[in-house]
Scaffold this motif. Structure first.
Motif, PDB file in Angstrom:
ATOM      1  N   UNK A  68     -25.355  13.201  -6.615  1.00  0.00           N
ATOM      2  CA  UNK A  68     -24.765  12.026  -5.968  1.00  0.00           C
ATOM      3  C   UNK A  68     -23.733  12.469  -4.918  1.00  0.00           C
ATOM      4  N   UNK A  69     -22.858  13.397  -5.313  1.00  0.00           N
ATOM      5  CA  UNK A  69     -21.789  13.818  -4.406  1.00  0.00           C
ATOM      6  C   UNK A  69     -22.331  14.387  -3.104  1.00  0.00           C
ATOM      7  N   UNK A  70     -23.470  15.086  -3.171  1.00  0.00           N
ATOM      8  CA  UNK A  70     -23.914  15.744  -1.930  1.00  0.00           C
ATOM      9  C   UNK A  70     -24.414  14.759  -0.870  1.00  0.00           C
ATOM     10  N   UNK A  71     -24.614  13.482  -1.240  1.00  0.00           N
ATOM     11  CA  UNK A  71     -24.972  12.473  -0.237  1.00  0.00           C
ATOM     12  C   UNK A  71     -23.745  11.967   0.526  1.00  0.00           C
ATOM     13  N   UNK A 123     -33.586  -0.463  -2.394  1.00  0.00           N
ATOM     14  CA  UNK A 123     -34.928  -0.547  -1.803  1.00  0.00           C
ATOM     15  C   UNK A 123     -35.791   0.618  -2.274  1.00  0.00           C
ATOM     16  N   UNK A 124     -35.226   1.807  -2.312  1.00  0.00           N
ATOM     17  CA  UNK A 124     -36.003   2.978  -2.716  1.00  0.00           C
ATOM     18  C   UNK A 124     -36.493   2.839  -4.155  1.00  0.00           C
ATOM     19  N   UNK A 125     -35.590   2.510  -5.074  1.00  0.00           N
ATOM     20  CA  UNK A 125     -35.978   2.410  -6.478  1.00  0.00           C
ATOM     21  C   UNK A 125     -36.905   1.227  -6.741  1.00  0.00           C
ATOM     22  N   UNK A 126     -36.848   0.217  -5.866  1.00  0.00           N
ATOM     23  CA  UNK A 126     -37.708  -0.952  -6.054  1.00  0.00           C
ATOM     24  C   UNK A 126     -39.124  -0.719  -5.551  1.00  0.00           C
ATOM     25  N   UNK A 127     -39.308   0.287  -4.707  1.00  0.00           N
ATOM     26  CA  UNK A 127     -40.622   0.521  -4.111  1.00  0.00           C
ATOM     27  C   UNK A 127     -41.311   1.786  -4.614  1.00  0.00           C
ATOM     28  N   UNK A 128     -40.592   2.644  -5.339  1.00  0.00           N
ATOM     29  CA  UNK A 128     -41.192   3.863  -5.855  1.00  0.00           C
ATOM     30  C   UNK A 128     -41.120   3.882  -7.378  1.00  0.00           C
ATOM     31  N   UNK A 160     -40.867   5.664 -11.147  1.00  0.00           N
ATOM     32  CA  UNK A 160     -39.888   6.611 -11.694  1.00  0.00           C
ATOM     33  C   UNK A 160     -40.253   8.060 -11.393  1.00  0.00           C
ATOM     34  N   UNK A 161     -41.543   8.382 -11.440  1.00  0.00           N
ATOM     35  CA  UNK A 161     -41.977   9.772 -11.242  1.00  0.00           C
ATOM     36  C   UNK A 161     -42.383  10.055  -9.799  1.00  0.00           C
ATOM     37  N   UNK A 162     -42.140   9.112  -8.888  1.00  0.00           N
ATOM     38  CA  UNK A 162     -42.552   9.259  -7.493  1.00  0.00           C
ATOM     39  C   UNK A 162     -41.402   9.628  -6.569  1.00  0.00           C
ATOM     40  N   UNK A 163     -40.301  10.081  -7.136  1.00  0.00           N
ATOM     41  CA  UNK A 163     -39.158  10.504  -6.327  1.00  0.00           C
ATOM     42  C   UNK A 163     -38.943  12.004  -6.517  1.00  0.00           C
ATOM     43  N   UNK A 217     -28.090  23.661  -3.039  1.00  0.00           N
ATOM     44  CA  UNK A 217     -27.440  24.944  -2.755  1.00  0.00           C
ATOM     45  C   UNK A 217     -27.357  25.165  -1.247  1.00  0.00           C
ATOM     46  N   UNK A 218     -26.646  26.206  -0.856  1.00  0.00           N
ATOM     47  CA  UNK A 218     -26.475  26.475   0.575  1.00  0.00           C
ATOM     48  C   UNK A 218     -27.807  26.702   1.280  1.00  0.00           C
ATOM     49  N   UNK A 219     -28.812  27.186   0.553  1.00  0.00           N
ATOM     50  CA  UNK A 219     -30.135  27.395   1.142  1.00  0.00           C
ATOM     51  C   UNK A 219     -31.110  26.284   0.738  1.00  0.00           C
ATOM     52  N   UNK A 220     -30.590  25.168   0.232  1.00  0.00           N
ATOM     53  CA  UNK A 220     -31.427  24.041  -0.141  1.00  0.00           C
ATOM     54  C   UNK A 220     -31.682  23.119   1.038  1.00  0.00           C
ATOM     55  N   UNK A 221     -32.390  22.024   0.815  1.00  0.00           N
ATOM     56  CA  UNK A 221     -32.683  21.070   1.897  1.00  0.00           C
ATOM     57  C   UNK A 221     -31.405  20.509   2.504  1.00  0.00           C
ATOM     58  N   UNK A 222     -31.497  20.117   3.783  1.00  0.00           N
ATOM     59  CA  UNK A 222     -30.338  19.484   4.414  1.00  0.00           C
ATOM     60  C   UNK A 222     -30.484  17.974   4.495  1.00  0.00           C
ATOM     61  N   UNK A 223     -31.614  17.456   3.957  1.00  0.00           N
ATOM     62  CA  UNK A 223     -31.833  16.015   3.879  1.00  0.00           C
ATOM     63  C   UNK A 223     -32.567  15.693   2.594  1.00  0.00           C
ATOM     64  N   UNK A 224     -32.383  14.454   2.123  1.00  0.00           N
ATOM     65  CA  UNK A 224     -33.122  13.965   0.963  1.00  0.00           C
ATOM     66  C   UNK A 224     -33.264  12.456   1.106  1.00  0.00           C
ATOM     67  N   UNK A 225     -34.460  11.951   0.875  1.00  0.00           N
ATOM     68  CA  UNK A 225     -34.719  10.513   0.978  1.00  0.00           C
ATOM     69  C   UNK A 225     -34.301   9.945   2.324  1.00  0.00           C
ATOM     70  N   UNK A 226     -34.478  10.761   3.368  1.00  0.00           N
ATOM     71  CA  UNK A 226     -34.159  10.317   4.713  1.00  0.00           C
ATOM     72  C   UNK A 226     -32.684  10.358   5.069  1.00  0.00           C
ATOM     73  N   UNK A 227     -31.846  10.870   4.157  1.00  0.00           N
ATOM     74  CA  UNK A 227     -30.410  10.910   4.388  1.00  0.00           C
ATOM     75  C   UNK A 227     -29.917  12.353   4.481  1.00  0.00           C
ATOM     76  N   UNK A 228     -28.923  12.609   5.325  1.00  0.00           N
ATOM     77  CA  UNK A 228     -28.336  13.959   5.366  1.00  0.00           C
ATOM     78  C   UNK A 228     -27.543  14.233   4.099  1.00  0.00           C
TER      79      UNK A 228
END
Length: 204
Positions: A115-118, A10-15, A17-20, A148-159
């Motif tokens: 990928x792994x961090x999701x 759904x994400x890739x179908x609605x955004x 290539x440069x909007x992520x 990284x340890x001081x990076x975001x704790x969520x991305x694309x609405x996912x932890x």
């Protein structure tokens, strides 16, 4: 389709290539780490969660002849194929969830940018690592980029699960030697920054 597959399709179908947030015009740090692993141009390289990344374009332009890209989203891979053009026929495009995928061959370089961090559930992390261990040949290299340890704790609405080189090394276990870790301040298309770490391992 699994819930995870549905989310990314759904994400890739609605955004575009440069909007992520993870878009990179030039995947310089990934290329640097692959160069540091020093694979020959015939080496087998797989990009896990590669989506529409431009890493594949760069590897083909540099003459690598055995490139594979795995992603949950068929749409993301179609975007990459269309952008690359006729040369895309030389790439092994794999639509799969890495936690349930069954590798059909071994690889000299396993690359994963975010990928792994999701995978925040221990069962999913263990399934990913099982596939990695079965797919990476002896002496092969594993390159994993995560927040990284001081990076975001969520991305694309996912932890997400954040790491440094040592915590990733603990996940991979004693069969993999941590060779180097690099910090990367990724600049998003809307000019904010995200702290990443990239770690390179060699299979003993």
């Amino acid at each position: 389709m699994s819930e995870r597959s549905t989310h990314w399709e759904r994400l890739y179908s609605t955004k575009g290539e440069t909007e992520v947030s993870w878009f990179q015009e030039n995947p310089a740090i990934s290329l640097d780490l692959i160069h540091a692993a020093n694979p020959g141009h015939g080496a087998a390289i797989i990009d896990i969660g590669g989506g529409a990344s431009r890493l594949t374009d760069a590897l083909l332009q540099e003459g690598y002849r055995s490139v594979a890209v795995l992603d949950l989203s068929a749409h993301a891979l179609d975007v990459a194929k269309a952008r690359i053009g006729p040369a895309a026929t030389s790439v092994d495009w794999i639509v799969a969830d890495v936690t349930t995928w069954r590798p059909a061959r071994s690889y000299d370089v396993w690359h994963d940018r975010a990928a792994f961090h999701f995978l925040t559930e221990p069962s999913d992390q263990a399934a990913y690592l099982d596939r990695l261990r079965s797919a990476v040949c002896g002496g092969g290299h594993v390159i994993i980029g995560t927040f990284a340890l001081d990076g975001p704790d969520k991305c694309s609405g996912l932890p997400v699960q954040r790491y440094n080189g040592n915590s990733l090394a603990a996940e991979l276990g004693p069969d993999f030697e941590l060779v180097e870790t690099r910090r990367d301040e990724h600049r998003t298309p809307w000019d904010s920054t995200q702290a990443f770490q990239f770690s390179r391992f060699r299979r003993r």
